[in-house]
Design a protein around this motif. Structure first.
Motif, PDB file in Angstrom:
ATOM      1  N   ALA A 113     -17.391  77.285  88.343  1.00  0.00           N
ATOM      2  CA  ALA A 113     -16.010  77.250  87.865  1.00  0.00           C
ATOM      3  C   ALA A 113     -15.133  76.317  88.686  1.00  0.00           C
ATOM      4  CB  ALA A 113     -15.411  78.658  87.881  1.00  0.00           C
ATOM      5  N   ARG A 114     -15.567  75.920  89.875  1.00  0.00           N
ATOM      6  CA  ARG A 114     -14.746  75.057  90.722  1.00  0.00           C
ATOM      7  C   ARG A 114     -14.727  73.606  90.248  1.00  0.00           C
ATOM      8  NH1 ARG A 114     -17.797  76.665  96.115  1.00  0.00           N
ATOM      9  NH2 ARG A 114     -19.456  76.179  94.644  1.00  0.00           N
ATOM     10  N   ASN A 115     -15.804  73.164  89.596  1.00  0.00           N
ATOM     11  CA  ASN A 115     -15.853  71.760  89.171  1.00  0.00           C
ATOM     12  C   ASN A 115     -16.484  71.578  87.799  1.00  0.00           C
ATOM     13  OD1 ASN A 115     -18.460  72.435  89.777  1.00  0.00           O
ATOM     14  ND2 ASN A 115     -18.727  70.927  91.407  1.00  0.00           N
ATOM     15  N   LYS A 209      -6.954  71.783 101.729  1.00  0.00           N
ATOM     16  CA  LYS A 209      -8.334  71.697 101.256  1.00  0.00           C
ATOM     17  C   LYS A 209      -8.370  71.948  99.757  1.00  0.00           C
ATOM     18  CE  LYS A 209     -10.282  73.258 105.664  1.00  0.00           C
ATOM     19  NZ  LYS A 209     -11.174  74.251 106.336  1.00  0.00           N
ATOM     20  N   LEU A 210      -9.322  71.333  99.112  1.00  0.00           N
ATOM     21  CA  LEU A 210      -9.455  71.453  97.668  1.00  0.00           C
ATOM     22  C   LEU A 210     -10.266  72.703  97.318  1.00  0.00           C
ATOM     23  CD1 LEU A 210      -8.962  70.290  94.849  1.00  0.00           C
ATOM     24  CD2 LEU A 210     -11.059  68.938  95.124  1.00  0.00           C
ATOM     25  N   VAL A 211      -9.640  73.582  96.533  1.00  0.00           N
ATOM     26  CA  VAL A 211     -10.325  74.812  96.109  1.00  0.00           C
ATOM     27  C   VAL A 211     -11.195  74.537  94.892  1.00  0.00           C
ATOM     28  CG1 VAL A 211      -9.994  77.179  95.306  1.00  0.00           C
ATOM     29  CG2 VAL A 211      -8.437  76.209  97.002  1.00  0.00           C
ATOM     30  N   LYS A 212     -10.619  73.942  93.855  1.00  0.00           N
ATOM     31  CA  LYS A 212     -11.353  73.630  92.626  1.00  0.00           C
ATOM     32  C   LYS A 212     -10.577  72.605  91.831  1.00  0.00           C
ATOM     33  CE  LYS A 212      -9.325  77.317  89.795  1.00  0.00           C
ATOM     34  NZ  LYS A 212      -9.606  78.474  88.902  1.00  0.00           N
ATOM     35  N   PHE A 213     -11.237  72.012  90.863  1.00  0.00           N
ATOM     36  CA  PHE A 213     -10.574  71.076  89.949  1.00  0.00           C
ATOM     37  C   PHE A 213     -11.183  71.249  88.572  1.00  0.00           C
ATOM     38  CE2 PHE A 213     -14.056  68.878  92.020  1.00  0.00           C
ATOM     39  CZ  PHE A 213     -14.742  68.304  90.957  1.00  0.00           C
ATOM     40  N   GLN A 214     -10.396  70.920  87.569  1.00  0.00           N
ATOM     41  CA  GLN A 214     -10.828  71.111  86.183  1.00  0.00           C
ATOM     42  C   GLN A 214     -10.262  69.995  85.317  1.00  0.00           C
ATOM     43  OE1 GLN A 214      -9.587  74.796  84.419  1.00  0.00           O
ATOM     44  NE2 GLN A 214     -10.891  74.567  82.610  1.00  0.00           N
ATOM     45  N   GLY A 215     -11.119  69.405  84.492  1.00  0.00           N
ATOM     46  CA  GLY A 215     -10.695  68.381  83.560  1.00  0.00           C
ATOM     47  C   GLY A 215     -10.147  68.983  82.281  1.00  0.00           C
ATOM     48  N   LYS A 216      -9.000  68.493  81.848  1.00  0.00           N
ATOM     49  CA  LYS A 216      -8.368  68.957  80.611  1.00  0.00           C
ATOM     50  C   LYS A 216      -7.919  67.754  79.787  1.00  0.00           C
ATOM     51  CE  LYS A 216      -6.624  73.294  82.587  1.00  0.00           C
ATOM     52  NZ  LYS A 216      -5.405  74.133  82.813  1.00  0.00           N
ATOM     53  N   LYS A 249      -2.162  78.912  97.422  1.00  0.00           N
ATOM     54  CA  LYS A 249      -2.780  78.121  96.362  1.00  0.00           C
ATOM     55  C   LYS A 249      -1.707  77.319  95.620  1.00  0.00           C
ATOM     56  CE  LYS A 249      -6.949  79.737  97.052  1.00  0.00           C
ATOM     57  NZ  LYS A 249      -6.634  80.644  98.172  1.00  0.00           N
ATOM     58  N   VAL A 250      -1.867  76.009  95.592  1.00  0.00           N
ATOM     59  CA  VAL A 250      -0.919  75.110  94.945  1.00  0.00           C
ATOM     60  C   VAL A 250      -1.684  74.262  93.938  1.00  0.00           C
ATOM     61  CG1 VAL A 250       0.806  73.300  95.278  1.00  0.00           C
ATOM     62  CG2 VAL A 250       0.466  75.048  97.043  1.00  0.00           C
ATOM     63  N   THR A 251      -1.146  74.139  92.727  1.00  0.00           N
ATOM     64  CA  THR A 251      -1.791  73.368  91.672  1.00  0.00           C
ATOM     65  C   THR A 251      -1.101  72.023  91.501  1.00  0.00           C
ATOM     66  OG1 THR A 251      -2.407  75.391  90.502  1.00  0.00           O
ATOM     67  CG2 THR A 251      -2.461  73.346  89.236  1.00  0.00           C
ATOM     68  N   TYR A 252      -1.909  70.963  91.413  1.00  0.00           N
ATOM     69  CA  TYR A 252      -1.416  69.617  91.153  1.00  0.00           C
ATOM     70  C   TYR A 252      -1.958  69.143  89.801  1.00  0.00           C
ATOM     71  CZ  TYR A 252       0.386  69.052  95.907  1.00  0.00           C
ATOM     72  OH  TYR A 252       1.113  69.193  97.070  1.00  0.00           O
ATOM     73  N   VAL A 253      -1.102  68.454  89.069  1.00  0.00           N
ATOM     74  CA  VAL A 253      -1.471  67.889  87.771  1.00  0.00           C
ATOM     75  C   VAL A 253      -1.649  66.387  87.935  1.00  0.00           C
ATOM     76  CG1 VAL A 253      -0.781  67.588  85.358  1.00  0.00           C
ATOM     77  CG2 VAL A 253      -0.217  69.697  86.561  1.00  0.00           C
TER      78      VAL A 253
END
Length: 298
Positions: A113-115, A209-216, A249-253
């Motif tokens: 789920a992280r990548n 540090k990067l927790v996870k990323f997801q393509g949308k 936890k901070v989300t970047y777009v």
């Protein structure tokens, strides 16, 4: 008595029978008041017969499971599932399989789920592949939040090719040697832009540090949609990266745009990345401060 006055009917034939015969026969009934219909045929049956089901159980008994063929139905049998579990139990996993937890990294089809990549690196060529691809992987400069020392590792050419095929794309094997380095460089660029935002937040931790990323790619951001109304092209991809800011936890777009080609190098490929915090109270405040610093709307 003269012969002329004699009765023409022989009364001796209609004489009463002897007394002995009269005693043996039942007492005569009043035939005039007797109903001509036999009422014994319409008598109400006993109560047990009156409550009996009008359908003969033997007519449908062979349609019921063996444990429901009894004449009396209990409450448990009434609430019982009408489908025989024996007819579908072989489709269900056994109790041991349900209780057994999958071992980490054993299922090659499991998606991290992280990548959104398989948990186990799929380095095996897929059926129909026309040429062999590289299996070497490059270590990024992006630290992982779930590990203290290790950084994220980029996929190899074979892994990248398998992932594109899994998403029903049609990649060419010969393009992987160019696509993979571009993919890695763009991700490094995205992380550097995130670090610019993170400089606004000083923490006791060494670095985010990067927790996870997801393509949308199909989820167009409001900002990209607004710019498209003024004639700008829509981004060809979008990512959401979740960063660990010392426990927060901070989300970047990230919106990915195709950049302008260099006339001196028409074969080169350029990209423009619009990186900013996701919409939230702290994210909007960071955008306002960054807009004043750079003198442009962010």
């Amino acid at each position: 008595m003269s012969t002329e006055n004699k009765c023409p009917v022989d009364h001796t034939k209609m004489a009463s029978p002897p007394q002995q015969q009269q005693q043996q026969q039942p007492a005569p009934t009043n035939d005039a008041t007797k109903c001509p219909v036999d009422h014994s045929k319409f008598q109400t049956p006993p109560s047990s017969e009156g409550e009996k089901c009008p359908v003969d159980p033997s007519a449908y008994q062979h349609f019921l499971p063996k444990d429901q063929k009894s004449s009396e139905t209990t409450k448990e049998e009434t609430e019982k599932c009408p489908v025989d579990p024996a007819s579908y139990k072989h489709f269900l996993p056994s109790k041991d399989q349900q209780q057994q937890k999958p071992e980490e990294g054993c299922d090659s089809d499991a998606i991290d789920a992280r990548n959104n990549m398989p948990s186990v690196a799929q380095q095996t060529p897929i059926p129909g592949q026309r040429m062999s691809l590289g299996t070497e992987r490059e270590v990024s400069t992006i630290p992982r939040a779930d590990k203290e020392e290790n950084n994220w590792i980029y996929p190899s050419e074979q892994m990248f090719f398998n992932a594109m095929r899994r998403k029903n794309w049609k990649p060419e094997e010969k393009d992987m040697s160019v696509v993979v380095p571009i993919h890695n460089a763009v991700n490094e660029m995205a992380w550097m832009k995130i670090l610019e935002w993170e400089k606004m937040h000083k923490t006791t931790c060494d670095q985010p540090k990067l927790v996870k990323f997801q393509g949308k790619p199909k989820d167009i951001t409001p900002k990209a949609r607004l710019y498209s109304w003024f004639g700008y092209k829509l981004p060809f991809d979008r990512h959401d990266w979740v960063v660990d800011r010392c426990g927060e936890k901070v989300t970047y777009v990230i919106d990915f745009y195709s950049g302008k080609q260099d006339p001196r190098r028409p074969e080169s490929i350029s990209f423009y990345l619009d990186v900013r915090p996701a919409v939230s109270l702290s994210g909007i405040w960071d955008r306002v401060k960054m807009s004043f610093q750079k003198g442009e709307f962010i």
